[in-house]
Design an enzyme around this catalytic site. Structure first.
Site, PDB file in Angstrom:
ATOM      1  N   SER A 321      29.173  10.631 -49.180  1.00  0.00           N
ATOM      2  CA  SER A 321      30.482  10.737 -49.819  1.00  0.00           C
ATOM      3  C   SER A 321      31.212   9.454 -49.474  1.00  0.00           C
ATOM      4  O   SER A 321      30.889   8.788 -48.482  1.00  0.00           O
ATOM      5  CB  SER A 321      31.267  11.942 -49.278  1.00  0.00           C
ATOM      6  OG  SER A 321      32.631  11.865 -49.634  1.00  0.00           O
ATOM      7  N   TYR A 334      35.369  17.494 -42.503  1.00  0.00           N
ATOM      8  CA  TYR A 334      34.527  16.939 -43.571  1.00  0.00           C
ATOM      9  C   TYR A 334      34.216  15.464 -43.332  1.00  0.00           C
ATOM     10  O   TYR A 334      33.060  15.036 -43.426  1.00  0.00           O
ATOM     11  CB  TYR A 334      35.221  17.126 -44.918  1.00  0.00           C
ATOM     12  CG  TYR A 334      34.396  16.655 -46.097  1.00  0.00           C
ATOM     13  CD1 TYR A 334      33.324  17.405 -46.556  1.00  0.00           C
ATOM     14  CD2 TYR A 334      34.704  15.463 -46.752  1.00  0.00           C
ATOM     15  CE1 TYR A 334      32.564  16.984 -47.637  1.00  0.00           C
ATOM     16  CE2 TYR A 334      33.960  15.035 -47.841  1.00  0.00           C
ATOM     17  CZ  TYR A 334      32.887  15.792 -48.274  1.00  0.00           C
ATOM     18  OH  TYR A 334      32.142  15.359 -49.346  1.00  0.00           O
TER      19      TYR A 334
END
Length: 445
Positions: A321, A334
């Protein structure tokens, strides 16, 4: 035998149906079927002449095995705003030929055999030709011919896209082998039923690969089987469970015979929950849920796939990501998990060279159904519902579709193009690294 008048009526009926399909008048097309209609397009397998099973059978995989209600649902999905692959519209040309008409076994019904060809394309973006043989059972309803049963055995000739633009991004159809960069290869993708994972599966199939998928949602698994047939093998399971990875690798090897690329992709998101908002209990529970999926799931999958990848000289590809490269794209849980995956890519690249290449793709700002953490009460949230306005912060000026990233996974899986790459992280985030500068108006120099 049938009369010439009946033959002409059938030919006119099929020509009218073809025109409705060409003009995308699908609601009117549905009116050509009886209420108890069955629409069947089986998957065709290459089998030896002496094989008693034959190339297809009702008990095996089918692209379509639909009632009229199933067809109605397909039409509803096609007309929904989320059917972005059909904007701009596809151009169709349906041709029906070699029509034979005879009386069916049931009194009052006609058995109609024909050959069909369907060209579809979107200008110079992509094009494909579908061809096959078809058998219809036609029945009169209130004096008009209607389709009661349809079965088609089809093949596909596929041409890859020649151009790609932000407004027409990477649309691919299902394809037969022998046409793409991954012809003859086998991949396994976790979380391949939706979002970026589904885009990877679709693109890999379009490039000629066979694909195994580990997917926890049975509905998404069924959609993969329906859309891709025997090109895709799906195992239902949770990436947090070691036995799920073992089963998916075993099934992929049993069905497809080898494994060349393993794509660790399944993940969850913390929806930018700030560290101070977590509290001690939610830190513990959220950490366990998120890291078991986003980090441990990758490690378990790599461990299960590694022996087969050593045999093939294959590769590991991890979905990271932009949050693995920068802060601010999620909460502490995250972002920490994605930074951990960056470290995992680099360490495994170090340990597994020269036998297995290990690389990652770092997508950002993507319209996916990425789910949240049950521990944080966000299991039902969807990322694609919460990205409104984020395009203002992206230098390229738009939020990506999952398919925008799929080509990078093809690059990393293709040893001809990436054989000298390992430990690399490829960003695909619209230019977030340079977002400190104000975005220039479109067309400015």
């Amino acid at each position: 035998m049938t009369t010439m008048e009946t033959y002409w009526e059938v030919q006119t009926f099929l020509a009218y149906e073809a025109r409705l399909l060409d003009e995308e008048r699908y609601t009117e097309w549905l009116g050509l079927f009886t209420e108890d209609a069955h629409y069947w397009v089986p998957g065709v397998e290459n089998r030896g002449r002496s094989d008693p099973n034959g190339p297809y059978a009702p008990s095996r995989m089918a692209y379509f095995d639909d009632t009229l209600e199933d067809l109605r649902r397909r039409v509803v999905r096609f007309t929904a705003p989320t059917a972005w692959a059909e904007d701009p519209a596809t151009r169709h040309l349906h041709v029906v030929s070699n029509i034979e008409v005879e009386r069916a076994e049931t009194p009052g019904e006609l058995l109609v055999r024909s050959v069909i060809v369907n060209y579809r394309g979107q200008g110079d973006i992509d094009a494909a030709t579908l061809y096959g043989r078809r058998e219809d059972i036609l029945r009169r309803v209130s004096g008009e011919l209607r389709i009661a049963r349809r079965s088609s055995s089809c093949g596909t000739r596929f041409s890859l896209p020649r151009t790609s633009t932000p407004s027409s991004r990477n649309r691919h159809d299902m394809t037969a082998p022998g046409t793409g960069r991954l012809d003859g290869q086998v991949a396994l993708v976790t979380g391949g039923g939706s979002g970026i994972g589904r885009a990877i599966v679709d693109r890999y199939v379009a490039e000629g690969a066979r694909v195994g998928v580990l997917e926890r949602d049975s509905g998404r698994a069924a959609a993969l089987a329906r859309d891709h047939g025997d090109r895709v093998t799906v195992e239902i399971g949770d990436v947090r469970a070691p036995e799920a990875h073992a089963a998916s690798v075993t099934r992929t090897l049993d069905v497809h015979g080898r494994l060349d690329a393993y794509v660790a992709n399944a993940g969850v998101y913390d929806y930018s929950t700030r560290f101070e908002e977590l509290g001690e209990n939610r830190v513990v529970e959220g950490f366990a849920e998120l890291f078991e999926t986003n980090v441990l799931g990758y490690m378990l999958g790599a461990s299960a796939a590694l022996p087969a990848l050593r045999d093939s000289g294959g590769c590991l590809i991890f979905t990271i990501s932009s949050s693995g490269l920068y802060a601010g794209g999620g909460g502490a849980l995250y972002v920490a998990s994605k930074h951990a995956v960056v470290g995992l890519v680099r360490q495994l690249a170090h340990e597994l060279a020269p036998d297995v290449r290990v690389n990652g793709v770092a997508p950002g700002a993507t319209l996916t159904a990425l789910g949240g953490l049950a521990a944080l009460g966000a299991a039902d949230r969807r990322l694609d519902a919460e990205l409104d306005g984020i395009d203002r912060h992206i230098p390229l000026g738009f939020v990506s579709d999952p398919a925008d990233h799929a080509g990078l996974y093809v690059l990393l899986a293709d040893p001809r193009d990436s054989r000298f790459m390992t430990g690399a992280i490829l960003p695909s985030d619209g230019g977030l690294e340079v977002r400190g500068a104000a975005r220039r108006p479109k067309g400015a120099r």
